[in-house]
Design a protein around this motif. Structure first.
Motif, PDB file in Angstrom:
ATOM      1  N   ASP A   1       0.785  -1.275   0.108  1.00 49.76           N
ATOM      2  CA  ASP A   1      -0.072   0.153   0.117  1.00 49.76           C
ATOM      3  C   ASP A   1       0.854   1.121   0.081  1.00 49.76           C
ATOM      4  O   ASP A   1       0.635   2.119  -0.732  1.00 49.76           O
ATOM      5  N   LEU A   2       1.925   1.254   0.928  1.00 54.24           N
ATOM      6  CA  LEU A   2       2.723   2.271   1.014  1.00 54.24           C
ATOM      7  C   LEU A   2       3.620   2.578  -0.250  1.00 54.24           C
ATOM      8  O   LEU A   2       3.891   3.898  -0.524  1.00 54.24           O
ATOM      9  N   ALA A   3       3.909   1.674  -0.993  1.00 56.52           N
ATOM     10  CA  ALA A   3       4.717   1.690  -1.959  1.00 56.52           C
ATOM     11  C   ALA A   3       4.182   2.330  -2.975  1.00 56.52           C
ATOM     12  O   ALA A   3       4.822   3.171  -3.845  1.00 56.52           O
ATOM     13  N   ASP A   4       2.903   2.518  -3.153  1.00 55.13           N
ATOM     14  CA  ASP A   4       2.190   3.099  -4.230  1.00 55.13           C
ATOM     15  C   ASP A   4       1.932   4.534  -3.966  1.00 55.13           C
ATOM     16  O   ASP A   4       1.725   5.108  -5.099  1.00 55.13           O
TER      17      ASP A   4
ATOM     18  N   LEU B   1       5.837 -10.744  -0.735  1.00 62.63           N
ATOM     19  CA  LEU B   1       6.287  -9.139  -1.279  1.00 62.63           C
ATOM     20  C   LEU B   1       7.296  -9.111  -2.561  1.00 62.63           C
ATOM     21  O   LEU B   1       7.984 -10.140  -2.499  1.00 62.63           O
ATOM     22  N   SER B   2       7.010  -8.346  -3.322  1.00 66.11           N
ATOM     23  CA  SER B   2       7.992  -8.418  -4.601  1.00 66.11           C
ATOM     24  C   SER B   2       9.009  -7.527  -4.258  1.00 66.11           C
ATOM     25  O   SER B   2       9.250  -6.677  -3.322  1.00 66.11           O
ATOM     26  N   MET B   3      10.080  -8.054  -4.881  1.00 62.88           N
ATOM     27  CA  MET B   3      11.431  -7.098  -4.842  1.00 62.88           C
ATOM     28  C   MET B   3      11.246  -5.829  -5.227  1.00 62.88           C
ATOM     29  O   MET B   3      11.875  -4.740  -4.259  1.00 62.88           O
ATOM     30  N   ARG B   4      10.313  -5.259  -6.056  1.00 61.04           N
ATOM     31  CA  ARG B   4      10.193  -3.945  -6.383  1.00 61.04           C
ATOM     32  C   ARG B   4       9.558  -3.260  -5.298  1.00 61.04           C
ATOM     33  O   ARG B   4      10.143  -2.120  -4.838  1.00 61.04           O
ATOM     34  N   THR B   5       8.774  -3.839  -4.550  1.00 65.50           N
ATOM     35  CA  THR B   5       7.889  -3.376  -3.410  1.00 65.50           C
ATOM     36  C   THR B   5       8.931  -2.947  -2.350  1.00 65.50           C
ATOM     37  O   THR B   5       9.271  -1.811  -1.852  1.00 65.50           O
ATOM     38  N   TYR B   6       9.838  -4.010  -2.074  1.00 64.71           N
ATOM     39  CA  TYR B   6      10.745  -3.883  -0.822  1.00 64.71           C
ATOM     40  C   TYR B   6      11.912  -2.650  -1.187  1.00 64.71           C
ATOM     41  O   TYR B   6      12.124  -1.925  -0.295  1.00 64.71           O
ATOM     42  N   ARG B   7      12.157  -2.703  -2.469  1.00 66.39           N
ATOM     43  CA  ARG B   7      13.244  -1.628  -2.850  1.00 66.39           C
ATOM     44  C   ARG B   7      12.689  -0.214  -2.688  1.00 66.39           C
ATOM     45  O   ARG B   7      13.354   0.550  -2.262  1.00 66.39           O
ATOM     46  N   THR B   8      11.543  -0.051  -3.152  1.00 67.61           N
ATOM     47  CA  THR B   8      10.781   1.154  -3.066  1.00 67.61           C
ATOM     48  C   THR B   8      10.693   1.623  -1.854  1.00 67.61           C
ATOM     49  O   THR B   8      10.906   2.688  -1.422  1.00 67.61           O
TER      50      THR B   8
ATOM     51  N   THR C   1      12.099   0.547   1.363  1.00 68.74           N
ATOM     52  CA  THR C   1      13.399   0.667   2.054  1.00 68.74           C
ATOM     53  C   THR C   1      14.180   2.046   1.646  1.00 68.74           C
ATOM     54  O   THR C   1      14.518   2.827   2.567  1.00 68.74           O
ATOM     55  N   LEU C   2      14.226   2.168   0.420  1.00 68.42           N
ATOM     56  CA  LEU C   2      15.080   3.558  -0.356  1.00 68.42           C
ATOM     57  C   LEU C   2      14.491   4.665   0.241  1.00 68.42           C
ATOM     58  O   LEU C   2      15.026   5.742   0.613  1.00 68.42           O
ATOM     59  N   ALA C   3      12.930   4.763   0.169  1.00 67.68           N
ATOM     60  CA  ALA C   3      12.071   5.781   0.512  1.00 67.68           C
ATOM     61  C   ALA C   3      12.115   6.261   1.954  1.00 67.68           C
ATOM     62  O   ALA C   3      12.441   7.295   2.451  1.00 67.68           O
ATOM     63  N   LEU C   4      11.999   5.347   2.940  1.00 64.41           N
ATOM     64  CA  LEU C   4      12.013   5.241   4.365  1.00 64.41           C
ATOM     65  C   LEU C   4      13.131   5.606   4.918  1.00 64.41           C
ATOM     66  O   LEU C   4      13.182   6.271   6.178  1.00 64.41           O
ATOM     67  N   ARG C   5      14.209   5.267   4.439  1.00 63.32           N
ATOM     68  CA  ARG C   5      15.652   5.671   4.910  1.00 63.32           C
ATOM     69  C   ARG C   5      15.954   7.094   5.277  1.00 63.32           C
ATOM     70  O   ARG C   5      16.649   7.300   5.928  1.00 63.32           O
ATOM     71  N   ARG C   6      15.131   7.704   4.510  1.00 62.63           N
ATOM     72  CA  ARG C   6      15.137   9.495   4.523  1.00 62.63           C
ATOM     73  C   ARG C   6      14.541   9.747   6.150  1.00 62.63           C
ATOM     74  O   ARG C   6      14.914  10.784   6.495  1.00 62.63           O
ATOM     75  N   TYR C   7      13.681   9.243   6.616  1.00 60.49           N
ATOM     76  CA  TYR C   7      13.060   9.494   7.793  1.00 60.49           C
ATOM     77  C   TYR C   7      13.341   8.881   9.122  1.00 60.49           C
ATOM     78  O   TYR C   7      13.206   9.236  10.101  1.00 60.49           O
ATOM     79  N   PHE C   8      14.050   7.600   8.886  1.00 57.89           N
ATOM     80  CA  PHE C   8      14.299   6.650  10.134  1.00 57.89           C
ATOM     81  C   PHE C   8      15.824   6.560  10.298  1.00 57.89           C
ATOM     82  O   PHE C   8      16.354   6.141   9.203  1.00 57.89           O
TER      83      PHE C   8
END
Length: 338
Positions: free
Chosen positions: A154-157, A193-200, A202-209
């Protein structure tokens, strides 16, 4: 990484869908159906959990109290201070620590939950527990979360670079003891869980945590292999059995052939799932250390073996020490990666 903003109080949820700030100078609300909230434990089973037990028996706790009268409190304080400094190391970008194993039922999710709780206790910046095991993972249950709503897919989208921390946390689950959780699913069987979803995600949330602890699927799953290859530090959970140690050694040999020397940032958590383990700990540890990694034992704990939500106050003393030491080792390796 950007300065964290004060998150909303634990247990609170936004009354409406958080507004997304879309690049272009204007704010716009993105319409999207809100998933239903699903309990992590069926209410019909919740009453069957029973009363939580302490990790140490009454006799063991009493004996330790007597011995403590003659121990050096100064040494204990010095060691706690040293570990605290390691866990509180500043980071310029969010660190991702992946946790996996060669099979289920060996304590992988339990170790991930213990790590998340340890980081939340010692750090003052945001910490995320991310579940990347879509096969009915139990990380929400272990962290004491009563219900889940938004998932990784959900969040990846809907993630955008313009979102602020307060926008993102509106889609996450606040954990009672601190930190945040993003589940892989809503507790139903579905697409992995797809590899695309995982990459999307983790790469995005690293900015916040500052720290993201990822509870991966078991190896050799595709997402688990991707997580182990891209994380800043890795925890491989190995059961204290001959076949478990032997299989984990094969994983370490595979990590040794990754192009960026992943072994240098890998720690093995050697778990005891029974009070009567027969495998010699020294022999098992030596076999794994031959690969060039640090091995830390996680002792049997009655509270953890009971299942259900982990209550830090009920963990055995040795278990709490092992969890904090494991988190410190992982953090020390994660900050090596620039």
């Amino acid at each position: 990484m950007p300065a964290p903003q004060d998150p909303p109080p634990a247990g609170s949820r936004p009354a409406t869908l958080p507004e997304l700030r879309i690049p272009g100078g204007r704010d716009a609300a993105v319409p999207m159906a809100t998933p239903e909230s699903v309990p992590t434990v069926d209410p019909r089973l919740a009453v069957a959990l029973g009363r939580p037990v302490h990790g140490d028996s009454v006799a063991k706790r009493a004996g330790r109290s007597v011995r403590k009268l003659g121990s050096s409190a100064a040494q204990d304080v010095a060691e706690e201070s040293r570990i605290g400094r390691e866990l509180q190391q500043p980071v310029t970008t969010g660190r991702v620590i992946a946790v996996t194993s060669i099979r289920g039922g060996v304590g992988k999710t339990t170790v991930a939950a213990l790590l998340a709780r340890s980081f939340n206790h010692y750090r003052h910046d945001p910490v995320l527990a991310l579940e990347a095991d879509g096969a009915l993972g139990t990380l929400p249950v272990r962290l004491g979360v009563e219900s889940v709503r938004w998932s990784c897919a959900d969040l990846a989208d809907i993630l955008t670079p313009a979102m602020q921390l307060t926008d993102v946390t509106g889609y996450l689950v606040p954990v009672t003891d601190g930190g945040w959780l993003l589940p892989a699913s809503q507790g139903r069987l579905g697409a992995p869980l797809s590899m695309r979803t995982y990459r999307t995600v983790t790469l995005a949330l690293r900015r916040y945590f500052a720290v993201t602890v990822v509870d991966c699927e078991t190896l050799p799953g595709e997402v688990a292999r991707t997580a182990m290859d891209t994380a800043h530090a890795r925890i491989v959970v190995a059961p204290m059995t001959a076949e478990g140690v032997g299989g984990t050694r094969l994983v370490l040999d595979w990590l040794a052939h990754l192009p960026h020397s992943a072994l240098a940032t890998t720690v093995v958590a050697l778990t005891a799932n029974s009070p009567d383990m027969t495998l010699d700990l020294k022999t098992a540890t030596a076999h794994l250390r031959e690969a060039g990694v640090t091995v830390l034992p996680v002792p049997y704990d009655r509270h953890l073996a009971q299942g259900g939500p982990i209550q830090t106050a009920l963990l055995g003393r040795a278990t709490r020490q092992a969890a904090v030491a494991l988190a410190a080792e992982a953090m020390e390796r994660a900050v090596r990666v620039r």
